[in-house]
Write an enzyme that holds these catalytic residues in place. Sequence first.
Site, PDB file in Angstrom:
ATOM      1  N   GLY A  10       0.762  -1.244   0.000  1.00  0.00           N
ATOM      2  CA  GLY A  10       0.000   0.000   0.000  1.00  0.00           C
ATOM      3  C   GLY A  10       0.788   1.287   0.000  1.00  0.00           C
ATOM      4  O   GLY A  10       0.223   2.372  -0.217  1.00  0.00           O
ATOM      5  N   GLY A  39       4.025  -3.644  -3.692  1.00  0.00           N
ATOM      6  CA  GLY A  39       3.965  -3.815  -5.141  1.00  0.00           C
ATOM      7  C   GLY A  39       4.409  -2.530  -5.822  1.00  0.00           C
ATOM      8  O   GLY A  39       5.519  -2.417  -6.338  1.00  0.00           O
ATOM      9  N   ARG A  67      -4.999   3.016 -16.021  1.00  0.00           N
ATOM     10  CA  ARG A  67      -5.062   3.821 -14.788  1.00  0.00           C
ATOM     11  C   ARG A  67      -5.718   5.197 -14.972  1.00  0.00           C
ATOM     12  O   ARG A  67      -6.548   5.587 -14.153  1.00  0.00           O
ATOM     13  CB  ARG A  67      -3.684   3.963 -14.137  1.00  0.00           C
ATOM     14  CG  ARG A  67      -3.053   2.607 -13.762  1.00  0.00           C
ATOM     15  CD  ARG A  67      -1.889   2.745 -12.779  1.00  0.00           C
ATOM     16  NE  ARG A  67      -2.362   3.086 -11.460  1.00  0.00           N
ATOM     17  CZ  ARG A  67      -2.261   4.263 -10.902  1.00  0.00           C
ATOM     18  NH1 ARG A  67      -1.668   5.241 -11.548  1.00  0.00           N
ATOM     19  NH2 ARG A  67      -2.735   4.493  -9.705  1.00  0.00           N
ATOM     20  N   TYR A 120      -9.091   5.339 -12.808  1.00  0.00           N
ATOM     21  CA  TYR A 120      -8.971   6.069 -11.537  1.00  0.00           C
ATOM     22  C   TYR A 120      -8.777   7.564 -11.729  1.00  0.00           C
ATOM     23  O   TYR A 120      -8.537   8.275 -10.755  1.00  0.00           O
ATOM     24  CB  TYR A 120      -7.768   5.573 -10.723  1.00  0.00           C
ATOM     25  CG  TYR A 120      -7.614   4.075 -10.639  1.00  0.00           C
ATOM     26  CD1 TYR A 120      -8.516   3.307  -9.906  1.00  0.00           C
ATOM     27  CD2 TYR A 120      -6.551   3.437 -11.267  1.00  0.00           C
ATOM     28  CE1 TYR A 120      -8.361   1.929  -9.824  1.00  0.00           C
ATOM     29  CE2 TYR A 120      -6.394   2.065 -11.185  1.00  0.00           C
ATOM     30  CZ  TYR A 120      -7.300   1.315 -10.462  1.00  0.00           C
ATOM     31  OH  TYR A 120      -7.145  -0.034 -10.379  1.00  0.00           O
ATOM     32  N   CYS A 137     -12.347   3.374 -29.175  1.00  0.00           N
ATOM     33  CA  CYS A 137     -13.639   4.040 -29.345  1.00  0.00           C
ATOM     34  C   CYS A 137     -14.365   4.199 -28.013  1.00  0.00           C
ATOM     35  O   CYS A 137     -15.402   3.576 -27.773  1.00  0.00           O
ATOM     36  CB  CYS A 137     -14.477   3.252 -30.327  1.00  0.00           C
ATOM     37  SG  CYS A 137     -13.600   3.080 -31.875  1.00  0.00           S
ATOM     38  N   TYR A 140       0.967  -1.803 -12.136  1.00  0.00           N
ATOM     39  CA  TYR A 140      -0.429  -1.718 -12.571  1.00  0.00           C
ATOM     40  C   TYR A 140      -0.538  -1.098 -13.962  1.00  0.00           C
ATOM     41  O   TYR A 140      -1.474  -0.344 -14.247  1.00  0.00           O
ATOM     42  CB  TYR A 140      -1.287  -0.978 -11.531  1.00  0.00           C
ATOM     43  CG  TYR A 140      -1.145  -1.586 -10.157  1.00  0.00           C
ATOM     44  CD1 TYR A 140      -1.622  -2.867  -9.906  1.00  0.00           C
ATOM     45  CD2 TYR A 140      -0.481  -0.921  -9.116  1.00  0.00           C
ATOM     46  CE1 TYR A 140      -1.463  -3.459  -8.663  1.00  0.00           C
ATOM     47  CE2 TYR A 140      -0.314  -1.500  -7.878  1.00  0.00           C
ATOM     48  CZ  TYR A 140      -0.811  -2.777  -7.658  1.00  0.00           C
ATOM     49  OH  TYR A 140      -0.647  -3.352  -6.424  1.00  0.00           O
TER      50      TYR A 140
HETATM   51  N1  LLP Z   1      -1.432  -7.027  -0.879  1.00  0.00           N
HETATM   52  C1  LLP Z   1      -2.728  -7.111  -1.216  1.00  0.00           C
HETATM   53  C2  LLP Z   1      -3.590  -8.078  -0.517  1.00  0.00           C
HETATM   54  C3  LLP Z   1      -3.251  -6.272  -2.219  1.00  0.00           C
HETATM   55  O1  LLP Z   1      -4.539  -6.358  -2.541  1.00  0.00           O
HETATM   56  C4  LLP Z   1      -2.390  -5.353  -2.879  1.00  0.00           C
HETATM   57  C5  LLP Z   1      -2.894  -4.479  -3.933  1.00  0.00           C
HETATM   58  C6  LLP Z   1      -1.030  -5.336  -2.498  1.00  0.00           C
HETATM   59  C7  LLP Z   1      -0.586  -6.162  -1.490  1.00  0.00           C
HETATM   60  C8  LLP Z   1      -0.026  -4.422  -3.141  1.00  0.00           C
HETATM   61  O2  LLP Z   1      -0.339  -3.092  -2.923  1.00  0.00           O
HETATM   62  P1  LLP Z   1       0.687  -1.931  -3.363  1.00  0.00           P
HETATM   63  O3  LLP Z   1       1.910  -2.040  -2.501  1.00  0.00           O
HETATM   64  O4  LLP Z   1       1.000  -2.123  -4.776  1.00  0.00           O
HETATM   65  O5  LLP Z   1      -0.085  -0.702  -3.115  1.00  0.00           O
HETATM   66  N2  LLP Z   1      -4.808  -1.213  -9.831  1.00  0.00           N
HETATM   67  C9  LLP Z   1      -4.634  -0.215  -8.805  1.00  0.00           C
HETATM   68  C10 LLP Z   1      -3.992  -0.787  -7.582  1.00  0.00           C
HETATM   69  C11 LLP Z   1      -4.751  -1.959  -6.989  1.00  0.00           C
HETATM   70  C12 LLP Z   1      -4.082  -2.539  -5.777  1.00  0.00           C
HETATM   71  C13 LLP Z   1      -4.719  -3.804  -5.377  1.00  0.00           C
HETATM   72  N3  LLP Z   1      -4.120  -4.470  -4.290  1.00  0.00           N
HETATM   73  C14 LLP Z   1      -3.858   0.968  -9.359  1.00  0.00           C
HETATM   74  O6  LLP Z   1      -3.477   0.934 -10.527  1.00  0.00           O
HETATM   75  O7  LLP Z   1      -3.645   1.939  -8.662  1.00  0.00           O
END
Ligand code: LLP
Length: 419
Positions: free
Chosen positions: A242, A278, A315, A319, A345, A374
């Site tokens: 996150g 991530g 994205r 968003y 389109c 992402y």
């Molecule tokens: N762990 C779990 C259980 C998750 O659901 C996620 C992301 C992560 C870890 C990794 O989170 P990060 O460190 O990347 O924030 N598609 C969206 C982001 C969706 C994130 C979903 N879960 C975007 O492009 O912003």
Amino acid sequence: MRGSRTFTYRGGSLHCEDVPVAEIARKVGTPFYLYSQTALEDAYREFDRAFAAVPHLTCYAVKANGNLAILSLFRRLGAGFDIVSGGELRRATAAGADPQRIVFSGVGKTVEEIDLGLRHGILQFNVESAAEMHMIEGRAQALGRTANVAVRVNPDVVPGTHPYISTGTRRHKFGVSVEETLALCRRARMACRLRITGISCHIGSQITSLAPFLLTWKRLKDICLTLRSEGMDIRHLDIGGGLGIMYREEVPPHPREFAREAIAAVGDLGCRLILEPGRVIAGNAGILVARVILTKKNQGRNFVVVDAGMSDMLRPSLYGAFHGIQAVTARRGVKSIADVVGPICETGDYLALDREMPVVKTGDCLALMSAGAYGFVLASNYNSRPRAAEVMVRGSRYKLIRRRERYPDLVRGEARRPL
Ligand code: LLP
């Protein structure tokens, strides 16, 4: 490293490490994703080292960017993996991951996916409901295995990020309440096929302040202490991912600050911390390169139509996300305000709106910045568009790590005739 030294101009030409982006565009064609191996390595190491003072396992969130070459890079650096599907489990193992370094998250694991995890003997399932725990117990029984489970707490904390990527409030489908977490752990303790390893949580993504994390960690600690007071062996504390990155003007906490605060909040529990970053690892290590097909003016608005759209990079459309746009060959002089749009389109098919940028012309290449996380993983074949190529740079060398899809890829598996 947070992207700053990775993509730089030399003599007016955008480079990824030591390779001119324009050269790759000539060889590989456009659009393509371009990653810096050094930036990926540095970001992983920076994050992982920040937790060096405590027992921990950094489980890179495969969903952020699951290219096999990237997963195998992290595996070599000692990473574990956070997966959310059977497909991600297969990717991780194809990249040589040790199942004992894999955690399986997700609100709806199927029987097949649970079986796959059990057969591989993964480190833990992050369980998100009583129903799921029941399923895992049943499958473990059927396969004669013991499942390691951690209960995912939904701490009801507002993370202050985009609503679509907030996951830890009571309105969301993710995890279970504090009370139910306690109840599920107690139940798991009684089940002979389940071994409770700890608790987990993930409150959202692109979080740019520490406050929601601090609140969450406090709740996790309380739960941990309660369970321990009942004699439960809580060994793992999975604090999820996150942590945000800089796309524009955000000032997210540095991973070292994040780690320092996490260790201060929960380090004394003596748990092995599991981390699921991530975006913070991959986000600023990649860009998307597209070519200008044409420019047009429509009733007072300037449009730059490029060969990448929402099917390549979702994205902005999904968003309203901001990504910087840079010309691959720097253009001085007049700037204008334009919408950078794809050929798809849909009105929502854009990469940038009302963006001040140099005047560009047909054939110019543009780079969409901070596209390493992402990006490709959210790509689709909408409008029957083949998915882009992916390229990795290291120093002065580059490698195609995913070839561009071709027409036969698009129709593979389809019937040519109806009934
Ligand atoms: N762990 C779990 C259980 C998750 O659901 C996620 C992301 C992560 C870890 C990794 O989170 P990060 O460190 O990347 O924030 N598609 C969206 C982001 C969706 C994130 C979903 N879960 C975007 O492009 O912003």
